[in-house]
Structure formats: C-alpha cells, structure tokens
Write an enzyme that holds these catalytic residues in place. Structure first.
Site, PDB file in Angstrom:
ATOM      1  CB  SER A 166      51.461 -33.750  27.347  1.00 51.35           C
ATOM      2  OG  SER A 166      50.908 -32.995  26.354  1.00 51.35           O
ATOM      3  N   GLY A 190      37.342 -33.120  24.892  1.00 50.95           N
ATOM      4  CA  GLY A 190      38.030 -33.267  26.416  1.00 50.95           C
ATOM      5  C   GLY A 190      36.887 -33.062  27.304  1.00 50.95           C
ATOM      6  CB  SER A 191      35.614 -29.913  28.972  1.00 48.94           C
ATOM      7  OG  SER A 191      36.879 -29.291  28.976  1.00 48.94           O
ATOM      8  CB  CYS A 199      51.186 -26.497  28.676  1.00 51.20           C
ATOM      9  SG  CYS A 199      50.526 -26.577  30.340  1.00 51.20           S
ATOM     10  CB  SER A 254      46.794 -34.247  24.946  1.00 45.88           C
ATOM     11  OG  SER A 254      47.734 -34.410  25.593  1.00 45.88           O
TER      12      SER A 254
END
Lengths: 261, 302
Positions: free
Chosen positions: B44, B263-264, B127, B19
């Site tokens: 999100s 993700g990254s 978060c 996400s």
C-alpha cells in the site's frame, strides 16, 4: 521469543560493547538475532560468539535502541529472536583471509573461532579501524595471524585494509578464500579485488530488516528481488555480483532509496 | 486448467500476491511472478513516504502471523517508478494498493497513480493498525466506503477493488455499499485484529501493542466472509486470508472467489508457495475430474 538476562558485559572500545546471554542459540557464524527492548525498538545484530552455552552480541552505540542497551546492567532482560539467516560456509581446509571493517569484526571473530575448532588455523585476520583505540578483539584473537590497518597509523599499517588484502592475495599462488564484513563501500572494494584476482568470497551484508523471515520485503535486494534476511545476510561472490544495489544504495525504513555516495 | 479471467484480464492462475507481503520493489514483485504468482499486489502506497511503526512489527507463529507494520512505504512518486520497472520486466497483472486519511487523499492518489502502468487499483480501507493516526478503518462504515469509492471512480478509469475488513460487524453491507458506489471488485479480507503479550517481559510484543492476524488462523474467518459476500453481490471477489494450500485455494473458489490472495503462505510454504499451491490445485482437480475453475466457482452458494 526468548527473554534473556545479560550475564556479562565487555567494554570493547568507547562505543562498542559485547553483551553475553546464557542460552544455547545453536547459531552459525554470520547468522543474526533480533534484539528487542520493549517500548523502544527491535533490530538485527550479528552473533559474535556462541559456544553452545553462552552467546554474545558485539554492539556499536548508534541510536535509541543501542543507547538504552548501553545503560543496561547484568541481570537486565532483553528479548531475543533467532537465529535467522544464512551464515558463512565452514571450510576446514583452505587459507582464509578475513577482512573486518569496524564492528564487522563481530561475525568474523566467531567464524575464526569455529574454523580453529574444526582444525583450520590458516587464517589471516585483517582488521581495519580509524585508530588503535577503535580496534576490536585484538586480545580475543591473539592466537590468530592478525593484520591491522588504521587510518592514522596508530596501530599496524597506515592505510586501507583493502591494500592489506591485496598484498596477502598476491603474496603466493596457493588457493584462498575471502570472507568480509564491514562498511558496504569497503565490502564492495573487497568484492572488486576478489573479482580481479578470481578468488572465491563470502560477504556479510546489512540492510534494514523488519520481519527476519522473508515476508515483509523490506530487505529485498535489487535486481534479484531476494530478501537478505533469508537469502543472506552472508552471500557468495557470485550472488553479490548480481546484486545491483550493492555498494550503490540501500533502502530506508519507508523503502525509499538512499545512496551511499 | 487454472486460467482465470478477472475484470477482462487474463491471469495464468488465480493466485495473486496479497498487499503488504513482499511487494515493496519491482524486483521483489517480479521474483514473486517467477515463483508462480498469477498476479501481484504491491504494498500500500500513500502520498508521502512513511517509516511505519518501530519494530517489532511482525510476529510469526505456527498458526498465525501478527503484524503492525504501520503502512510503511516510500510514497507514491517512488512507488510509480517501481511499477514502471515491474512492467518492463513482465506483463503479469499488477494491482496497486493505496490508502489515505481522507477521501480527498484517495482521490489525489488515484489520479497520481493512474499515470503508472497498473492494471487494477486496490483501496486499502481496512488496515487495523493505524487507528491512533486515522481513526477507525473506513471499511467499518457504509458511508465512508461509498464516499471514497465514488471519489476514486471520478478520478480514474482503472478498475478499482475495495479491500474489506473482517473486523467490521457487517461486512456484507459494506460490500453492497461498495458495489452500489461503483466498485469493480472486492478483496476480502484484510487481517483480523489481535495482539500478543510476552509473559516474561510483561509487555505486548508489537510496538503498536495490537496488530492484524493472518495465516492459517484467519482462513475459516476469511472463507465465511467471502462466502457471505459472494452470496450477496455480483462483482468479482479476491478471496484472501490464510490460504496456504491448494485445498484452501479451491475452497475459496467454491465459496465464490475469482482470484485468491496469497500472503502469509510465503512464510508457511516458502517464497515458492505459489508454485506449490497451483501444483496442489491441479492435482486435486485432476483427481476430482474438474476441468476448469469456472466449473466449481461459487458451487457451495445456494
């Protein structure tokens, strides 16, 4: 991140300035940098000049970041990241028609100068603006065939720059290459004309950007799903034809769609 | 070889888009599937649209990415439209992610989003970049995680995944609380709290001053969290954090992960990272005589 001092500021019009920085950016026309003013914001700006020693950004005053930038003086510092993205092709042999709306002239002036260095002087540079006072780069581009259209007729032809483009395309049957940068609805008209006359084109687009490196997804374009920051901002006519949101809507900072009309 | 069953859904491979990376639009999620993702997690979503923090929100470096995007999103109504569009484009498993400032908000969101054609619902309780607005992340507290998990379970039949923070001092306790409250799975981990300062500007670079660290620097931290959690609980885990290669992904699975978040790596390996990583996994598995992922899942846990 480079922290760079402003070395020169040129007032282009009442609401547009070009800021120069002493840095070998190694950029190509159409690429952009992210300009950061601490505590305020960071935004993408296309590069309007780069001679390998100094680069310039031509900036329209329109929000908190640019308001602050317009107050800055020589030797003040800004943060610069980049260059980012894919620029224009450099085609040394073909007749170029450049269609610049408003401050869209920035990357095209840089492209025109690069083409001349590569020996291609066959350029019609069409600039459109509201009036004579908002025309950009008429001095800087005085060695190029300038074609001007203004809304009020105070300089050049009165009317739309896209009509000017049509006239040049239909004037003869030699091969042509169109490059454009400006308000999106103008660019969409340029694309339609290029499709109509089957002329190849490259278009420099604009979207809200955050990361500049294709990960945050903010500038993902419907329906291709490509990030404009890495697949653009310059796209070919073929790609532009596949971008369904082109000329229809863009996304705000939250990602919510905002329609042009 | 890489087929994975997660909460009774088949994934063609265990790599899921994490996400917050891409995932704002249906087209972007679909492109990620075309680039080889076995599943995708959308960005999100909150009840109302949020612009997020001013730029700079992301800094990308050789060994880490630091971000404080600030949970920008167009709100649940717009997001649901994108989920519907995504499912018209493909049948790939879709995980929606939600966050709110209060457990009632999570409940309301869960109810609203349950009408969308999503396969799983991830609760972003972790978060690190919105503390001025929401206080410390819920994922720091077993009580908060218990209350929110129970609330959401009451409001939806969609399996839920609790996303945990590596910044919590007791991540295994938090995972246990989530499992006990009825969570169907755990996603570990979110980003690690960090910051960057520009020396010449004498200023923090992120507008939010601090942000979350992802990328290769996060990988060993995430791997240990996954290992510790898998040693403690029975529900499946999405191992996320700095995975950029097939070797990293297999290590996550050996630590007990069922799915592996990516993700990254989209920055480090390009948008085709998924295909590259699955190719590398298959190559290693072939060399090592591993026939399927079940054979090695959690093999390091004793």
């Amino acid at each position: 991140m480079h922290s760079l001092k402003i070395t020169k500021i040129i007032d282009e019009t009442s609401s547009v300035k070009t800021f120069y920085f002493p840095h070998n950016l190694k950029s190509r026309p159409g690429q952009f940098v992210m300009l950061w003013l601490p505590g305020i914001d960071q935004k993408p700006f296309s590069i309007s000049f780069d001679d390998g020693r100094t680069f310039g950004l031509t900036i329209f005053k329109r929000g908190a970041l640019t308001d602050k930038l317009f107050e800055m003086k020589i030797n003040d510092r800004v943060g610069i990241d980049g260059p980012y993205g894919v620029g224009f092709s450099i085609k040394p042999d073909i007749h170029h028609i450049m269609v610049a709306g408003g401050y869209g002239a920035a990357p095209l002036a840089f492209l025109a100068e690069e083409l001349i260095i590569k020996g291609n002087n066959n350029i019609d540079f069409c600039i459109g603006a509201k009036n004579k006072d908002s025309l950009l780069f008429t001095q800087r581009l005085n060695n190029i065939r300038l074609r001007i259209a203004t809304d009020d007729g105070s300089s050049g032809q009165k009317g739309l720059i896209t009509d000017l483009l049509k006239n040049i395309i239909t004037a003869d049957s030699r091969p042509k290459f169109i490059v454009t940068c400006g308000p999106e609805l103008m660019e969409k008209k340029v694309l339609d004309i290029c499709n109509q006359y089957n002329v190849d084109a490259e278009i420099c687009l604009e979207r809200y950007m955050k990361c500049g490196v294709g990960i945050c997804g903010q500038c993902a374009m419907d329906d291709l799903g490509i990030c404009l920051c890495t697949h653009g901002p310059v796209v070919t006519r073929e790609v532009a034809n596949k971008i369904k949101e082109f000329g229809v809507y863009h996304r705000e900072k939250s990602g919510k769609k905002k329609y042009f009309i | 070889m890489l087929q994975t069953n997660f909460l009774k859904k088949q994934f063609s491979n265990p790599l899921v888009l994490a996400s917050g990376i891409l995932g704002l639009t249906a087209a972007s999620l679909h492109r990620t599937v075309q680039n080889g993702a076995g599943g995708v997690t959308a960005k999100s979503v909150s009840l109302e649209p949020r612009p997020g923090h001013p730029n700079p929100v992301i800094i990308s470096k050789k060994y880490y990415i630091l971000n404080a995007v600030g949970l920008s999103n167009p709100g649940v109504v717009e997001a649901v439209k994108e989920f519907i569009k995504f499912k018209q484009l493909c049948a790939t498993p879709l995980i929606a992610s939600i966050f709110g400032g209060h457990h009632d908000e999570f409940g309301e969101l869960a109810e609203k989003i349950s009408a969308a054609p999503i396969d799983f619902l991830e609760l972003n309780l972790s978060c690190p970049n919105v503390s001025h607005e929401f206080g410390r992340p819920f994922a720091f507290s077993t009580e908060a995680v218990t209350i929110i998990t129970k609330k959401v379970k009451e409001k939806t039949k969609i399996p839920i995944i609790i996303k945990l923070s590596p910044n919590a001092s007791n991540i295994t306790e938090i995972a246990k609380a989530a499992e006990a409250a009825g969570a169907d799975a755990i996603c570990a981990v979110n980003t690690l709290s960090g910051m960057a300062i520009d020396v010449k500007m004498r200023q923090p670079i992120l507008h939010n001053k601090h942000g979350g660290v992802s990328g290769p620097a996060l990988f060993p931290v995430a791997l240990k969290c996954v290992y510790d959690i898998c040693s403690t609980i029975k529900i499946p885990i999405i191992g996320t954090g700095g995975v950029t290669s097939g070797e990293d992904a297999l290590a996550m699975i050996m630590a007990g992960a069922t799915l592996v978040g990516i993700g990254s790596a989209v920055y480090y390996r390009g948008e085709n990272a998924f295909n590259k990583i699955t190719d590398e996994m298959e190559k290693i598995m072939t060399e090592e005589g591993i026939k399927n992922l079940e054979e090695i899942r959690g093999i390091c846990i004793h």
